[in-house]
Design an enzyme around this catalytic site. Structure first.
Site, PDB file in Angstrom:
ATOM      1  N   ASN A   1       0.874  -1.175   0.000  1.00 15.06           N
ATOM      2  CA  ASN A   1       0.000   0.000   0.000  1.00 15.06           C
ATOM      3  C   ASN A   1       0.908   1.221   0.000  1.00 15.06           C
ATOM      4  O   ASN A   1       1.417   1.634   1.035  1.00 15.06           O
ATOM      5  CB  ASN A   1      -0.901  -0.020   1.237  1.00 15.06           C
ATOM      6  CG  ASN A   1      -1.894   1.134   1.262  1.00 15.06           C
ATOM      7  OD1 ASN A   1      -1.785   2.088   0.500  1.00 15.06           O
ATOM      8  ND2 ASN A   1      -2.858   1.054   2.156  1.00 15.06           N
TER       9      ASN A   1
ATOM     10  N   ARG B   1      -2.161  -2.113  -3.811  1.00 12.41           N
ATOM     11  CA  ARG B   1      -3.365  -1.306  -3.678  1.00 12.41           C
ATOM     12  C   ARG B   1      -3.229  -0.115  -4.616  1.00 12.41           C
ATOM     13  O   ARG B   1      -2.247   0.630  -4.570  1.00 12.41           O
ATOM     14  CB  ARG B   1      -3.517  -0.801  -2.247  1.00 12.41           C
ATOM     15  CG  ARG B   1      -4.740   0.088  -2.068  1.00 12.41           C
ATOM     16  CD  ARG B   1      -4.526   1.136  -1.001  1.00 12.41           C
ATOM     17  NE  ARG B   1      -5.692   1.978  -0.817  1.00 12.41           N
ATOM     18  CZ  ARG B   1      -5.698   3.121  -0.129  1.00 12.41           C
ATOM     19  NH1 ARG B   1      -4.580   3.551   0.434  1.00 12.41           N
ATOM     20  NH2 ARG B   1      -6.790   3.838  -0.017  1.00 12.41           N
TER      21      ARG B   1
ATOM     22  N   HIS C   1     -11.486   3.128  -0.845  1.00 12.76           N
ATOM     23  CA  HIS C   1     -11.491   2.200   0.301  1.00 12.76           C
ATOM     24  C   HIS C   1     -12.328   0.955   0.027  1.00 12.76           C
ATOM     25  O   HIS C   1     -12.824   0.313   0.960  1.00 12.76           O
ATOM     26  CB  HIS C   1     -12.029   2.892   1.571  1.00 12.76           C
ATOM     27  CG  HIS C   1     -11.252   4.089   2.000  1.00 12.76           C
ATOM     28  ND1 HIS C   1     -11.855   5.289   2.318  1.00 12.76           N
ATOM     29  CD2 HIS C   1      -9.921   4.296   2.154  1.00 12.76           C
ATOM     30  CE1 HIS C   1     -10.939   6.174   2.653  1.00 12.76           C
ATOM     31  NE2 HIS C   1      -9.752   5.596   2.556  1.00 12.76           N
TER      32      HIS C   1
ATOM     33  N   ARG D   1      -8.328  16.728   4.764  1.00 18.04           N
ATOM     34  CA  ARG D   1      -9.155  16.999   3.584  1.00 18.04           C
ATOM     35  C   ARG D   1     -10.497  17.600   3.988  1.00 18.04           C
ATOM     36  O   ARG D   1     -11.054  17.265   5.028  1.00 18.04           O
ATOM     37  CB  ARG D   1      -9.396  15.716   2.778  1.00 18.04           C
ATOM     38  CG  ARG D   1      -8.138  15.165   2.149  1.00 18.04           C
ATOM     39  CD  ARG D   1      -8.397  13.847   1.452  1.00 18.04           C
ATOM     40  NE  ARG D   1      -7.385  12.868   1.835  1.00 18.04           N
ATOM     41  CZ  ARG D   1      -7.459  11.572   1.576  1.00 18.04           C
ATOM     42  NH1 ARG D   1      -8.497  11.075   0.933  1.00 18.04           N
ATOM     43  NH2 ARG D   1      -6.495  10.765   1.953  1.00 18.04           N
TER      44      ARG D   1
ATOM     45  N   GLU E   1      -7.220  -4.860   4.759  1.00 14.90           N
ATOM     46  CA  GLU E   1      -7.109  -4.649   3.318  1.00 14.90           C
ATOM     47  C   GLU E   1      -5.980  -5.488   2.723  1.00 14.90           C
ATOM     48  O   GLU E   1      -6.084  -5.970   1.585  1.00 14.90           O
ATOM     49  CB  GLU E   1      -6.865  -3.165   3.033  1.00 14.90           C
ATOM     50  CG  GLU E   1      -8.032  -2.279   3.440  1.00 14.90           C
ATOM     51  CD  GLU E   1      -7.689  -0.802   3.405  1.00 14.90           C
ATOM     52  OE1 GLU E   1      -8.016  -0.148   2.398  1.00 14.90           O
ATOM     53  OE2 GLU E   1      -7.096  -0.309   4.383  1.00 14.90           O
TER      54      GLU E   1
END
Length: 394
Positions: free
Chosen positions: A8, A89, A178, A239, A382
Site C-alpha cells: 500500500n 493497492r 477504500h 481533507r 485490506e
C-alpha cells in the site's frame, strides 16, 4: 508454499505485509514513512520483534529496495525469489478497471494515466509497481483497485448533475475509494450477525485520516461518500470533504492565488481536522486538546462527527433502513469517543451503544440487545484482501 507481499504505497509512505500462502499466515509487516524527507522511518515487525531505522529515503524506488534488503538482512527470506506474488493497492481504477488485474506494461501506464483521479495516490502506487516488477521479474504482480468494489453503484448514485458531455467524453462521475476495506468488513459483519451477506443492508464507515462511508445492499456497494477523487465526502484529517465548488474561485480572488491546483492542494493537505483545530490531523490530539478546553479542537471534533452523522442519515434513506452500521479503520476502530458521539446523535433511528462494549480494542457488536440497528466495530484487513486476489492469478 509461497510468499506474497501486499503493498500500500501512499504519497510519502509504503505500508507492506508479507504472507505465507496459502495458509494466509503473516510472516512480517512494516511501514516506511516520510519518504522524500531527510529523516524517513522504516519499521519492520516480525517474530515478536520490531526494528526501527531512521535514514534518508529519497523516493519509493529506494524504499522498495531498502524493504527487500531488510527482509534478507533480517533473515525473513533468504532469496528474493521466495516472494512469488505482489499485490498493489491502487486507489483509482476509473472506469477501466472494475476488478483486480495482472500488471503489464500497458496496465501500469493506464494506472499512471488515471492519476488525475487520485493525484496523491496513483503516482505513488505506480512507483511501487515499477520497483517491485524490477526486483521480482518472475513474480505475479497484481493491481487491486480501491474503486472496484464501487463499480456496482447505479447511475443514479455515481452520476453528477452536470452536462452529459462531461461524463460521456471525460468520465466525470463518482468513483469512491477504500473498496477493499468496505468489502472486507461487510463480509465479516455478516459473520457476526449470523446472516447471509446477500440478505443484509449495511452502512460501513471506514474512518481514518482519510475516510468514507458506503451503503451496501446484498453485498454490493450502491452508494459511497468519496467522489470523483478522494477529496469528497466526510471531513477528514487534512481533507475538506464536501463543500461548495464556488468557494474555489472565491478564495482565489480574495487571496491572489492564481493556480487552482494550489487551492486543491490546500483542500487536500491543510484542511479537515488540521485546518479547523490548527493543531493536528490526529484525532487523539484533537480529543486531548478538546478535553483540556481548546475551543478549536472541540469544533473540529464536533464538525467531524456532524459530517459522518449526516452521511449515515443519508444512507439510511438510500437503503430504506439498515441492519447494521460498521466502524473500521484507525479512528473507527480505536476511538470509542467518536463512535459514541456519532451514535448518540442518531438514537431516533433505533441506534444505541452499550458503553461497556464500546471500549478500546472492541471487535464485534457493541450495540445494546434492543437496538433496532446493530452497531459493530470490525478491524479492517485490506492487506489480506489484496493477498487473496493475488492468489487468484497464480
Amino acid at each position: 508454499m509461497s510468499k506474497t507481499i501486499a503493498i500500500n504505497a501512499g504519497s510519502s509512505s509504503l505500508k507492506w505485509q508479507l504472507y505465507e500462502m496459502p495458509e494466509e499466515t503473516v510472516i512480517a509487516k512494516g511501514l516506511i514513512e516520510r519518504i522524500g524527507l531527510p529523516e524517513s522511518v522504516s519499521t519492520v515487525s516480525f517474530a515478536g520483534d520490531k526494528q526501527v531505522v531512521t535514514k534518508a529515503i529519497h523516493n519509493h524506488t529506494e524504499a522498495v529496495s531498502i524493504l527487500m534488503n531488510d527482509l534478507k538482512a533480517l533473515k525473513i527470506i533468504e532469496h528474493f525469489s521466495e516472494i512469488t506474488g505482489t499485490g498493489h493497492r491502487v486507489v483509482a481504477g476509473g472506469e477501466l478497471f472494475n476488478s483486480s488485474v495482472l500488471i503489464t506494461d500497458e496496465v501500469a501506464k493506464q494506472i499512471e494515466e488515471l492519476s488525475d483521479l487520485a493525484p496523491l495516490h496513483n503516482p505513488a502506487n505506480v512507483s511501487g509497481i515499477h520497483a517491485f516488477r524490477a526486483l521480482l521479474p518472475n513474480a505475479t504482480h497484481v493491481a487491486v483497485f480501491d474503486t472496484a468494489f464501487h463499480s456496482t453503484m447505479p447511475p443514479v448514485a455515481f452520476r453528477y448533475p452536470v452536462p452529459n458531455a462531461y461524463y460521456d467524453q471525460y468520465a466525470v462521475r463518482k468513483y469512491g475509494a477504500h473498496g477493499t476495506s468496505h468489502m472486507y468488513v461487510a463480509q465479516k459483519a455478516a459473520d457476526y450477525l449470523g446472516k447471509p451477506l446477500d440478505d443484509l443492508k449495511l452502512i460501513t464507515a471506514h474512518i481514518g485520516n482519510g475516510g468514507s462511508l458506503t451503503a451496501i445492499a446484498g453485498g454490493k456497494s450502491i452508494d459511497t461518500s468519496m467522489g470523483f477523487t478522494p477529496l469528497a465526502g466526510i471531513m477528514m484529517g487534512t481533507r475538506t470533504g464536501e463543500l461548495d465548488a464556488s468557494i474555489i474561485p472565491y478564495i482565489m480572488a480574495k487571496t491572489g492565488i492564481t493556480d487552482v491546483s494550489e487551492v486543491i492542494d490546500i483542500f487536500n493537505k491543510k484542511s479537515g481536522l488540521a485546518g479547523i483545530s490548527e493543531l493536528s490531523s490526529d484525532m487523539r490530539d484533537i480529543i486531548k486538546s478538546r478535553d483540556a478546553g481548546d475551543e478549536k479542537a472541540a469544533l473540529a471534533f464536533d464538525m467531524f462527527v456532524d459530517r459522518i452523522q449526516k452521511y449515515i442519515g443519508q444512507y439510511l434513506a438510500v437503503l430504506n433502513g439498515a441492519d447494521a452500521i460498521v466502524f473500521t479503520a484507525g479512528i473507527g476502530e480505536n476511538s470509542f469517543e467518536v463512535r459514541k458521539a456519532i451514535i448518540d446523535g442518531l438514537s431516533w433511528f433505533g441506534l444505541d451503544i452499550d458503553d461497556s462494549k464500546n471500549v478500546v480494542g472492541a471487535d464485534g457488536i457493541i450495540s445494546t440487545p434492543n437496538a433496532k440497528v446493530k452497531v459493530l466495530v470490525i478491524p479492517t484487513d485490506e492487506e489480506l484482501v489484496i493477498t487473496r486476489d493475488v492468489e487468484k492469478f497464480k
